[in-house]
Design an enzyme around this catalytic site. Structure first.
Site: not given
Ligand code: PGA
Length: 251
Positions: A9, A11, A95, A97, A167, A173, A214
């Site tokens: 991904n 992003k 996701h 985010e 996730e 991250g 991660s």
């Protein structure tokens, strides 16, 4: 029985020129890989380019989002049909985010899962708890709500057409990965929930459940050794061809 799937991904990183340079370097690195499905999820502006460059290889292309309507007055949005035509086969949906910054809810995520399936795309449905939710012992409750909400109305016959990505938000991250045991615990729960949701354990057994947060070349092998971890959704470590190739070749 479940083919491992490793998805990168990207992003909001990489222009089309940068994506091209990545793919040119990456393709020979994974030329010998036969037993893993590889997916790249570039930004919308690079989807067509990456699809063209990877055509005929075992690399598939995912969008990072998809709109739930087929067309219409939805400024800034992209439909499943448009993505298909660009050579895209998968779509990341929900996701964290997007849930956090773009107000996506289980209900809108559900519409997107349905739109992806109807449009011939494989949805990669993302879910996971925040740190506060984990610390409050809410992990199971949260992922159950996200799973049931995201899959509402999706029949067991679609099981083979969808992918789940667990996730934990606190691992995305941050360099702080869930331990293989922590991840496996949630993956096993998700698979049991899928079985109960569909009243069909065989359908649940056919769904690939990816871990994300991660993932890197150093931890992928131990994560993948868990029985219910079927792949990875990789952010930061997918941006460099050599580190992503190492992850893909985790065996
Ligand atoms: P990360 O991102 O690998 O950089 O933690 C994963 C993701 O957001 O899918």
């Amino acid at each position: 029985m479940r083919t491992p799937l490793i998805a990168g991904n990207w992003k909001m990183y990489k222009t089309a020129a940068e994506a091209t340079a990545f793919v040119r370097a990456f393709l020979p690195m994974v030329a010998g890989v036969a037993d893993v499905e590889i997916v790249l999820a570039p930004a919308f502006t690079s989807l067509g380019t990456v699809a063209m460059l990877t055509a005929g290889s075992r690399i598939a292309v995912a969008a990072q989002n998809v709109h739930f309507e087929t067309e219409g007055a939805f400024t800034g949005e992209v439909s499943a049909r448009m993505l298909r035509e660009a050579g895209v086969t998968h779509a990341i949906v929900g996701h964290s985010e997007r849930r956090q910054y773009f107000a996506e809810t289980d209900a809108s995520v559900n519409l997107k899962v349905k739109a992806a399936l109807a449009g011939g795309l494989t949805p990669i449905l993302c879910l996971g708890e925040t740190l506060a939710e984990r610390e409050a012992d809410q992990t199971f409750t949260v992922v159950e709500r996200q799973l049931r909400g995201g899959l509402a109305g999706i029949p067991a016959t679609d099981a083979g057409l969808l992918v789940i990505a667990y996730e934990p938000v606190w691992a995305i991250g941050t360099g702080r990965t869930a331990t293989p045991e922590q991840a496996q615990e949630v993956h096993a729960l998700l698979r049991a929930l899928l079985g109960a949701f569909w009243h069909d354990d065989a359908a649940a057994a056919s769904v690939r459940i990816l871990y994300g947060g991660s993932v890197n070349p150093g931890n992928v092998k131990s994560l993948m050794s868990q029985p219910d971890i079927d792949g990875g959704l990789v952010g930061g470590a997918s941006l460099k061809p050599d580190s992503f190739a190492e992850i893909v070749k985790f065996r």
